[in-house]
Design a protein around this motif. Structure first.
Motif, PDB file in Angstrom:
ATOM      1  N   ALA A   1       0.815  -1.217   0.000  1.00 27.02           N
ATOM      2  CA  ALA A   1       0.000   0.000   0.000  1.00 27.02           C
ATOM      3  C   ALA A   1       0.844   1.260   0.000  1.00 27.02           C
ATOM      4  CB  ALA A   1      -0.915   0.002   1.225  1.00 27.02           C
ATOM      5  N   ASN A   2       2.134   1.129  -0.259  1.00 30.92           N
ATOM      6  CA  ASN A   2       3.012   2.283  -0.136  1.00 30.92           C
ATOM      7  C   ASN A   2       3.217   3.030  -1.437  1.00 30.92           C
ATOM      8  OD1 ASN A   2       4.240   3.817   1.789  1.00 30.92           O
ATOM      9  ND2 ASN A   2       5.712   2.263   2.398  1.00 30.92           N
ATOM     10  N   ARG A   3       2.146   3.136  -2.242  1.00 38.83           N
ATOM     11  CA  ARG A   3       2.232   4.029  -3.404  1.00 38.83           C
ATOM     12  C   ARG A   3       1.370   5.272  -3.193  1.00 38.83           C
ATOM     13  NH1 ARG A   3       0.462  -0.076  -7.878  1.00 38.83           N
ATOM     14  NH2 ARG A   3       1.392  -1.427  -6.304  1.00 38.83           N
ATOM     15  N   HIS A   4       0.193   5.099  -2.612  1.00 30.74           N
ATOM     16  CA  HIS A   4      -0.740   6.158  -2.208  1.00 30.74           C
ATOM     17  C   HIS A   4      -0.633   7.419  -3.076  1.00 30.74           C
ATOM     18  CE1 HIS A   4       2.838   7.188   0.186  1.00 30.74           C
ATOM     19  NE2 HIS A   4       2.733   6.024   0.784  1.00 30.74           N
ATOM     20  N   LEU A   5      -0.050   8.514  -2.582  1.00 29.34           N
ATOM     21  CA  LEU A   5      -0.023   9.792  -3.288  1.00 29.34           C
ATOM     22  C   LEU A   5       1.143   9.920  -4.267  1.00 29.34           C
ATOM     23  CD1 LEU A   5      -0.527  11.631   0.051  1.00 29.34           C
ATOM     24  CD2 LEU A   5      -2.242  11.715  -1.727  1.00 29.34           C
ATOM     25  N   ALA A   6       2.110   9.008  -4.190  1.00 33.30           N
ATOM     26  CA  ALA A   6       3.364   9.187  -4.909  1.00 33.30           C
ATOM     27  C   ALA A   6       3.217   9.362  -6.428  1.00 33.30           C
ATOM     28  CB  ALA A   6       4.310   8.031  -4.588  1.00 33.30           C
ATOM     29  N   PRO A   7       2.419   8.555  -7.129  1.00 34.15           N
ATOM     30  CA  PRO A   7       2.342   8.741  -8.581  1.00 34.15           C
ATOM     31  C   PRO A   7       1.824  10.113  -8.995  1.00 34.15           C
ATOM     32  CG  PRO A   7       1.566   6.558  -7.986  1.00 34.15           C
ATOM     33  CD  PRO A   7       1.727   7.314  -6.700  1.00 34.15           C
ATOM     34  N   SER A   8       0.778  10.590  -8.334  1.00 37.57           N
ATOM     35  CA  SER A   8       0.243  11.909  -8.716  1.00 37.57           C
ATOM     36  C   SER A   8       1.226  13.014  -8.365  1.00 37.57           C
ATOM     37  CB  SER A   8      -1.111  12.161  -8.051  1.00 37.57           C
ATOM     38  OG  SER A   8      -1.000  12.128  -6.641  1.00 37.57           O
ATOM     39  N   PHE A   9       1.941  12.878  -7.246  1.00 42.55           N
ATOM     40  CA  PHE A   9       2.948  13.871  -6.884  1.00 42.55           C
ATOM     41  C   PHE A   9       4.055  13.907  -7.924  1.00 42.55           C
ATOM     42  CE2 PHE A   9       2.497  14.712  -2.049  1.00 42.55           C
ATOM     43  CZ  PHE A   9       1.130  14.828  -2.186  1.00 42.55           C
ATOM     44  N   ALA A  10       4.509  12.730  -8.344  1.00 40.78           N
ATOM     45  CA  ALA A  10       5.590  12.671  -9.339  1.00 40.78           C
ATOM     46  C   ALA A  10       5.160  13.292 -10.662  1.00 40.78           C
ATOM     47  CB  ALA A  10       6.018  11.220  -9.547  1.00 40.78           C
ATOM     48  N   LYS A  11       3.959  12.991 -11.081  1.00 35.24           N
ATOM     49  CA  LYS A  11       3.491  13.490 -12.380  1.00 35.24           C
ATOM     50  C   LYS A  11       3.315  15.001 -12.396  1.00 35.24           C
ATOM     51  CE  LYS A  11       1.154   9.111 -13.356  1.00 35.24           C
ATOM     52  NZ  LYS A  11      -0.155   8.415 -13.497  1.00 35.24           N
ATOM     53  N   ALA A  12       3.011  15.585 -11.226  1.00 39.52           N
ATOM     54  CA  ALA A  12       2.798  17.035 -11.157  1.00 39.52           C
ATOM     55  C   ALA A  12       4.108  17.813 -11.068  1.00 39.52           C
ATOM     56  CB  ALA A  12       1.927  17.373  -9.958  1.00 39.52           C
ATOM     57  N   ALA A  13       5.237  17.120 -10.956  1.00 36.90           N
ATOM     58  CA  ALA A  13       6.508  17.798 -10.701  1.00 36.90           C
ATOM     59  C   ALA A  13       7.333  17.986 -11.968  1.00 36.90           C
ATOM     60  CB  ALA A  13       7.321  16.997  -9.679  1.00 36.90           C
ATOM     61  N   ARG A  14       8.027  19.093 -12.013  1.00 35.86           N
ATOM     62  CA  ARG A  14       9.032  19.293 -13.068  1.00 35.86           C
ATOM     63  C   ARG A  14      10.187  18.326 -12.877  1.00 35.86           C
ATOM     64  NH1 ARG A  14      13.562  22.269 -12.793  1.00 35.86           N
ATOM     65  NH2 ARG A  14      12.848  23.313 -10.883  1.00 35.86           N
ATOM     66  N   VAL A  15      10.581  18.095 -11.623  1.00 36.72           N
ATOM     67  CA  VAL A  15      11.665  17.166 -11.286  1.00 36.72           C
ATOM     68  C   VAL A  15      11.166  16.230 -10.190  1.00 36.72           C
ATOM     69  CG1 VAL A  15      14.020  16.908 -10.409  1.00 36.72           C
ATOM     70  CG2 VAL A  15      13.432  18.870 -11.859  1.00 36.72           C
ATOM     71  N   ALA A  16      10.865  15.005 -10.538  1.00 33.65           N
ATOM     72  CA  ALA A  16      10.447  14.008  -9.551  1.00 33.65           C
ATOM     73  C   ALA A  16      11.659  13.173  -9.161  1.00 33.65           C
ATOM     74  CB  ALA A  16       9.355  13.113 -10.114  1.00 33.65           C
ATOM     75  N   ILE A  17      11.900  13.103  -7.851  1.00 35.85           N
ATOM     76  CA  ILE A  17      13.046  12.360  -7.326  1.00 35.85           C
ATOM     77  C   ILE A  17      12.510  11.216  -6.468  1.00 35.85           C
ATOM     78  CG2 ILE A  17      15.233  12.507  -6.094  1.00 35.85           C
ATOM     79  CD1 ILE A  17      15.060  15.571  -6.392  1.00 35.85           C
ATOM     80  N   VAL A  18      12.954   9.997  -6.732  1.00 37.73           N
ATOM     81  CA  VAL A  18      12.482   8.845  -5.982  1.00 37.73           C
ATOM     82  C   VAL A  18      13.648   8.199  -5.251  1.00 37.73           C
ATOM     83  CG1 VAL A  18      12.676   7.373  -8.044  1.00 37.73           C
ATOM     84  CG2 VAL A  18      11.282   6.625  -6.120  1.00 37.73           C
ATOM     85  N   GLU A  19      13.440   7.934  -3.966  1.00 42.92           N
ATOM     86  CA  GLU A  19      14.421   7.174  -3.189  1.00 42.92           C
ATOM     87  C   GLU A  19      13.912   5.753  -3.044  1.00 42.92           C
ATOM     88  OE1 GLU A  19      13.802   7.653   1.421  1.00 42.92           O
ATOM     89  OE2 GLU A  19      14.162   9.651   0.579  1.00 42.92           O
TER      90      GLU A  19
END
Length: 460
Positions: free
Chosen positions: A171-189
């Motif tokens: 269940a640890n995706r929650h908000l992450a995809p929409s946050f990444a898509k809205a960003a000019r620079v999406a950084i994932v750890e």
């Protein structure tokens, strides 16, 4: 197109003053990008705008340092937790916009999709609607909410490859995809970085085109999962020298009222305990964090990694469980596919209006997904103790606190009684053992309806 950076600090090297950053995470700390937050703490960037469901404790030093000018969040405060954020907001040193969770994720999704705005039914007849355009479609009113775009997004995931393709876990995706898509620079750890081609295509949850930078996690997530003052669930409050139901017994009583088959969403607090009482029934539990088909709460957080409910509490996976992002979760909710939503509340009034996100003296509050849930069209059930910890009434003639939803509550289960809304007013359906309807009404600060009390709680 190698997107791997040597460290979180290197990935943030161009993050300057005035940047807007979407910080993913759910509950107190689930999925918090702790390595990226640690790297941000070491930078001198100021005048930041942070977008989040609720800021994890790992962001506190950044806020306390006066480096944040504005928040866009669903929670400015959480029960049992106080921080420098409260002081800065109350003095106006930092500004904020409080956004219902489903609206927040949809505004970010719209920003990532190149759209200008959305229309949503969430927040109508509440303070969230003040000053906003309302337009009718097919005879129904909707609020206009602008899209959100950000400079950076900090998200966390299980694995990624060098092309930026991302695999989440549980269940640890929650908000992450929409946050990444809205960003000019999406950084994932991530826990693990693999070579291109090592992730099976069907297990890529976020395509690399939405991800700019990948780093390996350097800091373990040891942030607290819960508020500081969690109430014992097995101790009853007393009224007139007699014990009412415990919080667990309230949840058990509510579980008996659920129809079968049904999809049911459980909110924070007492409602979260309900999952322990539906195991053998034809009821499927849904959480707005992106989980469908979970079971009872477990004490061992490591037993089922990344399986948690909307409170961030670890739960058991039931056969047929599925995971998805919060956009999909709120599609289920707003489309009316969730049959029953179960919430906690500060106040419920005689006409079935509910207030559960702010109390007097609080700057901001914690809306979460409640406004989306009560606007879903499903049966709304509220679980709460009959009176507050200081003896204050919670069932009142008219809500004095900011509304979550107007005339939307169908059932209220307290430690003293079950109430149902009939003909526009709440009436007692049954009372707890050892109490009479007259005693319950004497402890209830609303007008006694002509319906009085009806024997037997029954089902929905």
């Amino acid at each position: 197109m190698d997107k791997v950076y040597e460290s979180p600090a290197a990935a943030l090297a161009d993050l300057d003053d005035g940047a807007s950053i979407a910080v993913s995470g759910f509950g107190q700390s689930a999925g918090a990008p702790v390595s990226l937050l640690a790297a941000l703490r070491e930078r001198s960037s100021r005048e930041l705008c942070l977008v989040a469901n609720g800021l994890p404790p790992g962001a506190d030093p950044i806020v306390e340092g006066g480096r944040v000018r504005h928040l866009i969040v669903s929670f400015t405060a959480r029960s049992g937790r106080s921080s420098a954020t409260d002081q800065l907001l109350s003095t106006g040193a930092m500004t904020f916009e409080l956004v219902p969770q489903g609206t927040l994720v949809e505004r970010l999704r719209a920003g990532g999709a190149g759209l200008g705005a959305i229309f949503t039914p969430t927040g109508l007849n509440t303070p969230i609607a003040e000053g906003k355009e309302v337009r009718c479609f097919d005879g129904k009113p909707y609020l206009l909410e602008p899209a959100i775009r950000v400079d950076y997004a900090f998200i966390t995931a299980h694995r990624a490859d060098r092309l930026g393709n991302v695999e989440f876990r549980g269940a640890n995706r929650h908000l992450a995809p929409s946050f990444a898509k809205a960003a000019r620079v999406a950084i994932v750890e991530v826990d693990e970085i693999v070579e291109a081609g090592e992730l099976p295509p069907e297990r890529i949850d976020l395509p690399g085109i939405f991800v700019a930078r990948v780093v390996r996690k350097t800091v373990a997530n040891t942030l607290p999962k819960y508020g500081l003052h969690r109430r014992p669930a097995d101790i009853a409050r007393e009224y007139n020298g007699k014990p009412g139901r415990t919080r667990l017994q309230i949840a058990e009583q509510a579980a008996d009222l659920l129809p079968e088959p049904s999809y049911v969403n459980l909110g924070l607090g007492i409602p979260s305990h309900l999952s322990s009482f539906v195991e053998d029934r034809d009821i499927i539990l849904q959480g707005e964090n992106g989980i469908l088909g979970y079971g009872e709460i477990v004490d061992d957080d490591e037993l089922y990694p990344d399986v948690f409910n909307a409170s961030g509490v670890s739960v058991t996976p039931r056969p047929g469980i599925s995971y998805f992002d919060s956009v999909t979760s709120f599609e289920m909710i707003r489309s009316g596919r969730v049959d029953v939503v179960v919430l906690g509340a500060y106040q419920v009034d005689a006409e079935g209006s509910v207030a559960n996100w702010a109390v007097p003296g609080m700057t901001g509050g914690g809306i979460g997904g409640a406004m989306d849930l009560v606007a879903s069209g499903g049966t709304v059930m509220v679980l709460m103790e009959h009176r507050g910890s200081n003896g204050e009434p919670k069932l009142v003639q008219r809500c004095a606190f900011p509304l979550t939803g107007k005339a939307c509550v169908d059932i209220v289960v307290t430690d003293l009684a079950v109430f149902r809304r009939r003909d526009g007013v709440l009436a007692i359906d049954s009372v707890a053992p050892g109490f009479t309807a007259e005693e319950v009404w004497a402890l209830t600060e609303m007008d006694v309806p002509a319906a009085g009390v009806r024997n037997g709680a029954g089902g929905m």
